[in-house]
Scaffold this active site. Structure first.
Site, mmCIF file in Angstrom:
data_model
loop_
_atom_site.group_PDB
_atom_site.id
_atom_site.type_symbol
_atom_site.label_atom_id
_atom_site.label_comp_id
_atom_site.label_asym_id
_atom_site.label_seq_id
_atom_site.Cartn_x
_atom_site.Cartn_y
_atom_site.Cartn_z
ATOM 1 C CE LYS A 35 7.593 18.748 -47.062
ATOM 2 N NZ LYS A 35 6.467 18.189 -46.500
ATOM 3 C CB THR A 85 -1.275 10.920 -38.471
ATOM 4 O OG1 THR A 85 -1.636 12.158 -37.899
ATOM 5 C CG2 THR A 85 -0.167 10.221 -37.765
ATOM 6 C CB THR A 121 -2.059 14.165 -33.828
ATOM 7 O OG1 THR A 121 -1.413 15.547 -33.624
ATOM 8 C CG2 THR A 121 -3.294 14.022 -33.123
ATOM 9 C CG LEU A 150 3.455 23.320 -34.038
ATOM 10 C CD1 LEU A 150 2.799 23.620 -35.413
ATOM 11 C CD2 LEU A 150 5.194 23.018 -34.375
ATOM 12 C CG ASN A 213 -6.614 19.600 -32.411
ATOM 13 O OD1 ASN A 213 -6.059 20.699 -31.941
ATOM 14 N ND2 ASN A 213 -5.712 18.897 -33.187
ATOM 15 C CG PHE A 254 -10.410 28.992 -31.010
ATOM 16 C CD1 PHE A 254 -9.510 29.605 -30.891
ATOM 17 C CD2 PHE A 254 -10.574 27.677 -31.583
ATOM 18 C CE1 PHE A 254 -8.220 29.300 -31.471
ATOM 19 C CE2 PHE A 254 -9.452 27.321 -32.159
ATOM 20 C CZ PHE A 254 -8.300 28.090 -32.396
ATOM 21 C CG LEU A 255 -16.528 32.122 -28.428
ATOM 22 C CD1 LEU A 255 -17.213 32.927 -27.236
ATOM 23 C CD2 LEU A 255 -17.282 30.863 -28.673
ATOM 24 C CB ALA A 257 -19.763 33.443 -35.968
ATOM 25 C CB CYS A 265 -4.432 19.753 -36.834
ATOM 26 S SG CYS A 265 -2.682 19.632 -37.159
#
Ligand SMILES: NC(=O)c1ccc[n+]([C@@H]2O[C@H](COP(=O)([O-])OP(=O)(O)OC[C@H]3O[C@@H](n4cnc5c(N)ncnc54)[C@H](O)[C@@H]3O)[C@@H](O)[C@H]2O)c1
Length: 438
Positions: A35, A85, A121, A150, A213, A254-255, A257, A265
């Site tokens: 990296k 994490t 997080t 983000l 989240n 976010f609906l 399906a 995350c």
């Protein structure tokens, strides 16, 4: 301001480059030589739209460097911790070993007045524990927690112009003032643009991130639960989502399906939240997240069921084209990817899976070398008995059913993202299966 960023992954690399572009003098620290080599060449070590350009722009200022030498952070006033994490193996809890290691390496480098800023997080209570560690170090540095919101695929925009900032500040007023002053300087550009700022204590800042989240995951699993009901009743979940989405209190975003959420995350954060709540004796408060997780995983199984069904329950030896491997479009991230999971499950059933993705094949191959990857869409679908859309990259979303028909062996399509117009595909002679729609 001189700033260090410890951990240069999906979050840290973008954060470091964004801060340098905004005028700060930034050193990025990581332990991964591959990296670091890419970043030093000014190249993005992963796919993130706009990051290559940002790295070139930041590199040209001479204000962005990368190293594996932690002592290079000396002289920086603010030190961001952006290490991973992940989920602990064999448990729902978050694995904090990288955060602890980063703090242990950083502590001897700190001076009075330095501000350490946690961005990873973490489970609620971690910042208070780490603040005690910083205090025990005797450097006179202070700790703040500044969760990151983000979105991969939009990380550059989200880092340069965040939709909100949260500063979790230490309890002592003097330390809080030191931390707030430094963070206001770091984010001067965003704050000058009236970006909302919420000043909190540590626990609230940590909880803001995991609860955000948890809410998003719940919204996705809610509509996917409605998809399950729709499948049993003949209703159409996409129309249902449109109709309830017109209610401003609900909203359409976010609906969608489909095959559900994944990535580095949402899945591990809701599991980590459940584990932490259990430790705190409040498991019942977030027990619903277990259902959120279960609904999400059932949708992957449903996509596989559709494929098996279209293969007359004899998947062995049949050719299945899997379109997409990344957990979402505009990313090469395959961590907990529903698409990759579907490919692996179908391979396990004996199907000859040909998986493709515009950006994520290398990462997918590193995790699952046994799968058959095809570099192009055409190679993946050639002679397929079923085609499955699992990651809605534009090049798969906007396919012309008439153009694809001559490439496949049988016109069977499973639309894991409800991206296609069923009428159009059926009119072109395809057997169409979506999720939660007739
Ligand atoms: N990826 C996202 O979209 C996103 C968004 C918001 C928050 N987060 C959170 O940010 C954190 C980082 O996530 P990520 O996706 O960037 O993870 P990642 O795995 O891509 O990056 C973590 C980086 O930390 C490096 N690292 C590990 N130990 C180190 C050490 N001791 N010193 C220096 N570097 C070290 C690793 O080599 C790696 O490059 C996680 O807590 C995640 O939940 C991620």
């Amino acid at each position: 301001m001189r700033i260090s960023v410890i951990g240069c992954g999906y979050l840290g690399a973008v954060h470091a480059a964004a801060l340098a572009t905004l005028g700060h003098d930034v050193v990025g620290v990581d332990v991964d030589p591959v990296k670091l080599a890419a970043l030093r060449r000014g190249e993005a070590p992963f796919f993130e739209p706009g990051l290559p350009e940002l790295l070139v722009e930041a590199g040209a200022t001479g204000r962005l460097t990368f190293t594996d030498d932690i002592s290079a952070v000396r002289g920086a006033r603010v030190h961001f911790i952006t290490v991973g994490t992940p989920q602990l193996k064999g448990s729902n809890a978050a694995d904090l070993r990288y955060v602890d290691a980063a703090f242990d390496q950083l502590l001897p480098q700190l001076s009075a007045g330095d501000v350490v800023v946690g961005k990873s997080t973490v489970p609620v209570g971690t910042a208070a524990r780490l603040a005690a560690k910083v205090a025990d170090g005797g450097s006179g540095a202070v700790l703040a927690w500044n969760p990151e919101f983000l979105r991969e695929g939009f990380a550059v925009k989200d880092s340069l112009t965040p939709d909100r900032l949260v500063f979790g500040l230490p309890p002592r007023p003097e330390a809080a003032s030191t931390a707030e002053t430094a963070l206001r300087e770091v984010y001067a550009a965003a704050l000058a643009d009236d970006t909302p700022l919420v000043l909190t204590d540590y626990a609230t800042a940590e909880l803001v991130k995991v609860s955000a989240n948890a809410f998003l995951a719940t919204k996705i699993s809610f509509i996917n639960a409605m998809a399950e009901i729709a499948e049993t009743t003949g209703a159409d979940v996409t129309q249902l989502a449109d109709a309830i989405g017109f209610d401003g209190r609900i909203g359409r975003r976010f609906l969608g399906a489909g095959v559900g959420f994944g990535g580095g995350c949402l899945p591990k954060d809701i599991r980590g939240f459940m584990a932490r709540a259990e430790e705190l004796g409040r498991g019942e408060s977030v027990a619903f997240l277990k259902e959120v997780d279960a609904i999400n995983l059932r949708r992957r199984a449903k996509v596989v069921d559709h494929v098996v069904d279209l293969l007359d329950h004899e998947p062995y030896g049949k050719t299945v084209a899997v379109l997409g491997l990344a957990f979402k479009p505009h990313s090469d991230d395959v961590r907990d990817s529903p698409a990759l999971d579907v490919a692996v499950r179908l391979t396990g059933l004996g199907a000859r899976v040909r998986a493709t993705d515009p950006e994520a094949i290398a990462n997918a191959r590193a995790l699952h070398p046994q799968l058959d990857y095809r570099a192009s869409f055409e190679e993946a679908v050639a002679g397929a008995d079923v085609m499955v859309l699992v990651t809605e990259w534009d090049q798969y979303r906007y396919l012309d059913p008439d153009a694809v028909a001559p490439l496949v062996a049988a016109r069977n399509v499973v639309d894991g993202r409800n991206s296609y117009d069923p009428a159009r595909w059926r009119a072109a002679g395809w057997t169409y299966r979506g999720l939660g729609r007739p």
